[in-house]
Design a protein around this motif. Structure first.
Motif, PDB file in Angstrom:
ATOM      1  N   UNK A  63      32.216  65.895 -42.859  1.00 33.29           N
ATOM      2  CA  UNK A  63      31.283  64.853 -42.331  1.00 33.29           C
ATOM      3  C   UNK A  63      29.916  65.045 -43.156  1.00 33.29           C
ATOM      4  N   UNK A  64      29.613  64.149 -43.986  1.00 31.71           N
ATOM      5  CA  UNK A  64      28.138  63.969 -44.541  1.00 31.71           C
ATOM      6  C   UNK A  64      27.168  63.359 -43.853  1.00 31.71           C
ATOM      7  N   UNK A  65      26.139  64.131 -43.411  1.00 35.38           N
ATOM      8  CA  UNK A  65      24.856  63.580 -42.696  1.00 35.38           C
ATOM      9  C   UNK A  65      23.671  63.352 -43.608  1.00 35.38           C
TER      10      UNK A  65
ATOM     11  N   UNK B  43      27.589  73.448 -43.466  1.00 28.16           N
ATOM     12  CA  UNK B  43      26.996  74.143 -44.538  1.00 28.16           C
ATOM     13  C   UNK B  43      25.619  73.408 -44.590  1.00 28.16           C
ATOM     14  N   UNK B  44      24.396  74.179 -44.109  1.00 32.93           N
ATOM     15  CA  UNK B  44      23.257  73.524 -44.092  1.00 32.93           C
ATOM     16  C   UNK B  44      22.575  73.056 -45.449  1.00 32.93           C
ATOM     17  N   UNK B  45      23.050  73.782 -46.424  1.00 27.38           N
ATOM     18  CA  UNK B  45      22.579  73.565 -47.688  1.00 27.38           C
ATOM     19  C   UNK B  45      23.030  72.017 -48.243  1.00 27.38           C
ATOM     20  N   UNK B  46      23.985  71.630 -47.659  1.00 27.58           N
ATOM     21  CA  UNK B  46      24.898  70.370 -48.103  1.00 27.58           C
ATOM     22  C   UNK B  46      24.695  69.351 -47.052  1.00 27.58           C
ATOM     23  N   UNK B  47      24.116  69.606 -45.937  1.00 27.88           N
ATOM     24  CA  UNK B  47      24.211  68.685 -44.754  1.00 27.88           C
ATOM     25  C   UNK B  47      25.635  68.236 -44.619  1.00 27.88           C
TER      26      UNK B  47
ATOM     27  N   UNK C  18      31.674  71.708 -31.339  1.00 23.92           N
ATOM     28  CA  UNK C  18      30.288  71.660 -31.556  1.00 23.92           C
ATOM     29  C   UNK C  18      29.893  72.875 -32.213  1.00 23.92           C
ATOM     30  N   UNK C  19      28.795  72.904 -32.989  1.00 24.46           N
ATOM     31  CA  UNK C  19      28.077  73.883 -33.753  1.00 24.46           C
ATOM     32  C   UNK C  19      26.714  73.867 -33.486  1.00 24.46           C
TER      33      UNK C  19
END
Length: 112
Positions: A22-24, A72-76, A50-51
C-alpha cells in the motif's frame, strides 16, 4: 487529501503466499496508524492487522501466526505478508490510514 493505493492481490492456491503493498500519500505517514482490513462477499469488513508509527502490531484472531504487517516510513509504504493462505482468506483487502481513509481495495482469491 489522503491517497492509499493497494497492489499485490491475485489468485493463489491454498497454502501459498502473497504480499500486499500500500502506497500512501497526503498524510504525515510516519506517525499514522496504518492497517489492513478485508471484506468477503456477504460479510462485514473485518480487521486483519494494524501497525503504529513505532511498529507496534495488532492482528485479527483469524490471521495470527500467518500474516505479518510491516511498514517503511521512509517510503510511505505498508505491507501485508500473507502465508499459509486458506480458502476463507478470500476477500477484498483494503489499506487504511487510521484515521484518514481507505484504499480502493485489492482482490485476494485463494483456491483449492
Amino acid at each position: 487529501q489522503v491517497q492509499l493505493v493497494e497492489s499485490g492481490g491475485g489468485l493463489v492456491q491454498a497454502g501459498g503466499s502473497l504480499r500486499l503493498s500500500c502506497a500512501a500519500s497526503g498524510i504525515f505517514f510516519s506517525i499514522r496508524v496504518m492497517g489492513w482490513y478485508r471484506q468477503a462477499p456477504g460479510r462485514q469488513r473485518e480487521l486483519v492487522a494494524t501497525i503504529t508509527g513505532g511498529g507496534v502490531r495488532n492482528y485479527g484472531d483469524s490471521v495470527k501466526g500467518r500474516f505479518t504487517i510491516s511498514r517503511d516510513n521512509a517510503k510511505n509504504m505498508v505491507y501485508l505478508q500473507m502465508n499459509s493462505l486458506k480458502l476463507e482468506d478470500t476477500a477484498v483487502y483494503y489499506c487504511a490510514a487510521i484515521p484518514g481513509g481507505w484504499g480502493q481495495g485489492t482482490q485476494v482469491t485463494v483456491s483449492s
